[in-house]
Design an enzyme around this catalytic site. Sequence first.
Site, mmCIF file in Angstrom:
data_model
loop_
_atom_site.group_PDB
_atom_site.id
_atom_site.type_symbol
_atom_site.label_atom_id
_atom_site.label_comp_id
_atom_site.label_asym_id
_atom_site.label_seq_id
_atom_site.Cartn_x
_atom_site.Cartn_y
_atom_site.Cartn_z
ATOM 1 N N ASN A 186 0.825 -1.217 0.000
ATOM 2 C CA ASN A 186 0.000 0.000 0.000
ATOM 3 C C ASN A 186 0.857 1.264 0.000
ATOM 4 O O ASN A 186 0.483 2.272 -0.614
ATOM 5 C CB ASN A 186 -0.975 -0.004 1.175
ATOM 6 C CG ASN A 186 -2.176 -0.895 0.902
ATOM 7 O OD1 ASN A 186 -3.031 -0.552 0.089
ATOM 8 N ND2 ASN A 186 -2.218 -2.047 1.544
ATOM 9 N N HIS B 37 -8.114 -1.000 6.139
ATOM 10 C CA HIS B 37 -8.438 -2.226 6.860
ATOM 11 C C HIS B 37 -9.017 -3.246 5.871
ATOM 12 O O HIS B 37 -9.861 -2.885 5.041
ATOM 13 C CB HIS B 37 -9.448 -1.911 7.966
ATOM 14 C CG HIS B 37 -9.813 -3.106 8.781
ATOM 15 N ND1 HIS B 37 -9.013 -3.592 9.792
ATOM 16 C CD2 HIS B 37 -10.885 -3.943 8.712
ATOM 17 C CE1 HIS B 37 -9.584 -4.668 10.323
ATOM 18 N NE2 HIS B 37 -10.717 -4.897 9.687
ATOM 19 N N ASN C 35 -6.639 5.203 7.991
ATOM 20 C CA ASN C 35 -6.253 3.793 8.095
ATOM 21 C C ASN C 35 -6.894 2.994 6.967
ATOM 22 O O ASN C 35 -7.976 3.326 6.499
ATOM 23 C CB ASN C 35 -6.724 3.230 9.453
ATOM 24 C CG ASN C 35 -6.315 1.779 9.649
ATOM 25 O OD1 ASN C 35 -5.164 1.413 9.415
ATOM 26 N ND2 ASN C 35 -7.253 0.941 10.068
HETATM 27 C C1 GAR Z 1 -3.319 -4.567 4.152
HETATM 28 O O1 GAR Z 1 -4.120 -5.571 3.594
HETATM 29 C C2 GAR Z 1 -4.104 -3.769 5.164
HETATM 30 O O2 GAR Z 1 -5.462 -3.698 4.870
HETATM 31 C C3 GAR Z 1 -3.863 -4.554 6.424
HETATM 32 O O3 GAR Z 1 -2.526 -4.974 6.349
HETATM 33 C C4 GAR Z 1 -2.187 -5.184 4.983
HETATM 34 C C5 GAR Z 1 -0.866 -4.522 4.703
HETATM 35 O O4 GAR Z 1 -0.415 -4.833 3.419
HETATM 36 N N1 GAR Z 1 -4.085 -3.758 7.576
HETATM 37 C C6 GAR Z 1 -4.536 -4.221 8.726
HETATM 38 O O5 GAR Z 1 -4.811 -5.390 8.905
HETATM 39 C C7 GAR Z 1 -4.720 -3.176 9.816
HETATM 40 N N2 GAR Z 1 -5.196 -3.770 11.023
HETATM 41 P P1 GAR Z 1 0.833 -4.095 2.782
HETATM 42 O O6 GAR Z 1 1.943 -4.129 3.824
HETATM 43 O O7 GAR Z 1 1.191 -4.895 1.590
HETATM 44 O O8 GAR Z 1 0.430 -2.691 2.445
#
Ligand code: GAR
Length: 190
Positions: free
Chosen positions: A14, A109, A107
């Site tokens: 992200n 999620h 954020n």
């Molecule tokens: C994402 O899918 C995000 O939605 C989730 O962690 C992942 C990070 O992916 N966030 C949570 O679970 C927050 N509690 P990334 O490191 O590849 O961006």
Amino acid sequence: PLKLGIMASGNGSNFEAVAEAIASGELNAKTQVLIYNNPDAKVVARAERWGVPSLLLNHRDYQKREDLDAKIVETFQQFGVEWVIMAGWMRIVTPVLIDAFPNRLINIHPSLLPSFRGVRAIEQALATGVKITGCTVHLVVPEVDSGPILMQAAVPILPNDTSETLHARIQVQEHRILPRAIALAAKIYK
Ligand code: GAR
């Protein structure tokens, strides 16, 4: 340009999506600094490739959540950050951080909130047997995963999905909506 500070704990796809949206001109912003909390987070290499300064603030070095958050606020202020994006930040944040960026702490999620708050949202969706889940970008409030929703995208759950295949499908949508939701927040809450 919006002056962003990004917080990430892991892979950083992200973070990358935001960097790409900035590079393509889709999002008028600049990432001032990345804060990460795990020494081996893959996001660090991504920040290096994009020329974004990064700083490790290891939660294990702080006794209380508030102490870590105070250091995060101090760092973001030093870097002139005006909008904070939690892009896969796996720690609960406190009012020390939230109150320093009123309506400017965002954020992402991996569920259609208000369903499946908290950790392991994807596993929760699979275990419940719903046929649609997705992702949510929202403003952060003290109650976990409960702030005003900025944007959501729905994703089907297919019969043979594992948490890995489902997460991959959700991430395609995360990468699409996160930059757009940041631009939307900046428009609404400027
Ligand atoms: C994402 O899918 C995000 O939605 C989730 O962690 C992942 C990070 O992916 N966030 C949570 O679970 C927050 N509690 P990334 O490191 O590849 O961006």
